[in-house]
Design a protein around this motif. Sequence first.
Motif, PDB file in Angstrom:
ATOM      1  N   LEU A 195     -13.998   4.173   5.240  1.00  0.00           N
ATOM      2  CA  LEU A 195     -13.861   4.672   6.609  1.00  0.00           C
ATOM      3  C   LEU A 195     -12.548   5.409   6.836  1.00  0.00           C
ATOM      4  O   LEU A 195     -12.294   5.886   7.928  1.00  0.00           O
ATOM      5  N   GLY A 196     -11.697   5.494   5.845  1.00  0.00           N
ATOM      6  CA  GLY A 196     -10.438   6.220   5.982  1.00  0.00           C
ATOM      7  C   GLY A 196      -9.293   5.375   6.496  1.00  0.00           C
ATOM      8  O   GLY A 196      -8.141   5.783   6.431  1.00  0.00           O
ATOM      9  N   ASP A 197      -9.587   4.181   7.017  1.00  0.00           N
ATOM     10  CA  ASP A 197      -8.521   3.313   7.525  1.00  0.00           C
ATOM     11  C   ASP A 197      -8.275   2.131   6.595  1.00  0.00           C
ATOM     12  O   ASP A 197      -7.593   1.193   6.959  1.00  0.00           O
ATOM     13  N   GLY A 198      -8.819   2.197   5.402  1.00  0.00           N
ATOM     14  CA  GLY A 198      -8.637   1.124   4.438  1.00  0.00           C
ATOM     15  C   GLY A 198      -9.893   0.316   4.200  1.00  0.00           C
ATOM     16  O   GLY A 198     -10.047  -0.301   3.156  1.00  0.00           O
TER      17      GLY A 198
ATOM     18  N   HIS B  70      -4.740  -4.613  -5.876  1.00  0.00           N
ATOM     19  CA  HIS B  70      -4.418  -4.835  -4.468  1.00  0.00           C
ATOM     20  C   HIS B  70      -5.658  -4.903  -3.590  1.00  0.00           C
ATOM     21  O   HIS B  70      -5.786  -5.788  -2.762  1.00  0.00           O
ATOM     22  N   CYS B  71      -6.588  -3.974  -3.751  1.00  0.00           N
ATOM     23  CA  CYS B  71      -7.747  -3.915  -2.846  1.00  0.00           C
ATOM     24  C   CYS B  71      -9.078  -4.222  -3.525  1.00  0.00           C
ATOM     25  O   CYS B  71     -10.101  -4.292  -2.856  1.00  0.00           O
TER      26      CYS B  71
ATOM     27  N   CYS C 242      -5.465   1.594  -7.428  1.00  0.00           N
ATOM     28  CA  CYS C 242      -6.262   2.784  -7.143  1.00  0.00           C
ATOM     29  C   CYS C 242      -5.343   3.825  -6.495  1.00  0.00           C
ATOM     30  O   CYS C 242      -4.195   3.532  -6.151  1.00  0.00           O
ATOM     31  N   GLN C 243      -5.865   5.029  -6.288  1.00  0.00           N
ATOM     32  CA  GLN C 243      -5.002   6.090  -5.767  1.00  0.00           C
ATOM     33  C   GLN C 243      -4.499   5.777  -4.358  1.00  0.00           C
ATOM     34  O   GLN C 243      -3.342   6.072  -4.024  1.00  0.00           O
ATOM     35  N   ARG C 244      -5.307   5.128  -3.521  1.00  0.00           N
ATOM     36  CA  ARG C 244      -4.879   4.799  -2.155  1.00  0.00           C
ATOM     37  C   ARG C 244      -3.749   3.770  -2.173  1.00  0.00           C
ATOM     38  O   ARG C 244      -2.726   3.937  -1.514  1.00  0.00           O
TER      39      ARG C 244
ATOM     40  N   ALA D  82       0.291   4.196  -1.185  1.00  0.00           N
ATOM     41  CA  ALA D  82       0.877   3.301  -0.184  1.00  0.00           C
ATOM     42  C   ALA D  82       2.067   2.547  -0.766  1.00  0.00           C
ATOM     43  O   ALA D  82       3.087   2.355  -0.094  1.00  0.00           O
ATOM     44  N   HIS D  83       1.959   2.128  -2.033  1.00  0.00           N
ATOM     45  CA  HIS D  83       3.062   1.419  -2.687  1.00  0.00           C
ATOM     46  C   HIS D  83       4.272   2.331  -2.886  1.00  0.00           C
ATOM     47  O   HIS D  83       5.418   1.906  -2.712  1.00  0.00           O
ATOM     48  N   ASP D  84       4.017   3.586  -3.232  1.00  0.00           N
ATOM     49  CA  ASP D  84       5.104   4.528  -3.515  1.00  0.00           C
ATOM     50  C   ASP D  84       5.631   5.251  -2.281  1.00  0.00           C
ATOM     51  O   ASP D  84       6.579   6.026  -2.392  1.00  0.00           O
ATOM     52  N   ARG D  85       5.052   5.029  -1.105  1.00  0.00           N
ATOM     53  CA  ARG D  85       5.451   5.762   0.098  1.00  0.00           C
ATOM     54  C   ARG D  85       6.956   5.686   0.386  1.00  0.00           C
ATOM     55  O   ARG D  85       7.597   6.722   0.599  1.00  0.00           O
TER      56      ARG D  85
END
Length: 148
Positions: free
Chosen positions: A45-48, A33-34, A117-119, A123-126
Amino acid sequence: MPIRPEHRWLYPIDWCELSAMVRFGRAGGRCEHCRRPHGRRVMHLGDGRWWDETLSAGAGGWRDGRGRRVRVDPPRQLTLDDGTGPVPPRTTRVVLATAHLDHDPGNNRLRNLAALCQRCHLAHDRPEHRRRRAATLRARRAVGDLFS
């Protein structure tokens, strides 16, 4: 993410090999994805937004949460969208996991599996995590009603 013992029987016996083939064979060791690289420490930066040192022939550059190159002025790169001021970059170690895109651990077709990745995995499983949380809270309330 570790497999829960009660769900272990849903996975095939060769899950480790299948997962490694998806993460490193098909995805080439990067999040699908990223595009974050597995096993490396990346500045983010914490915002993606994250720093990709391999971008632009070794000069590096920022990518967004979907892996697209971000073209922003250098002074604005380290500010939050709400304008609160400079944000110091943080580093994190990237770990790839194989995710089921339809949240069904019994569906192990290659087109249903993705190296995330973990992020991106969180996000996918939210939505699925919210659904399970709501079901757990409803069950706790129902048990509480029996004894009150």
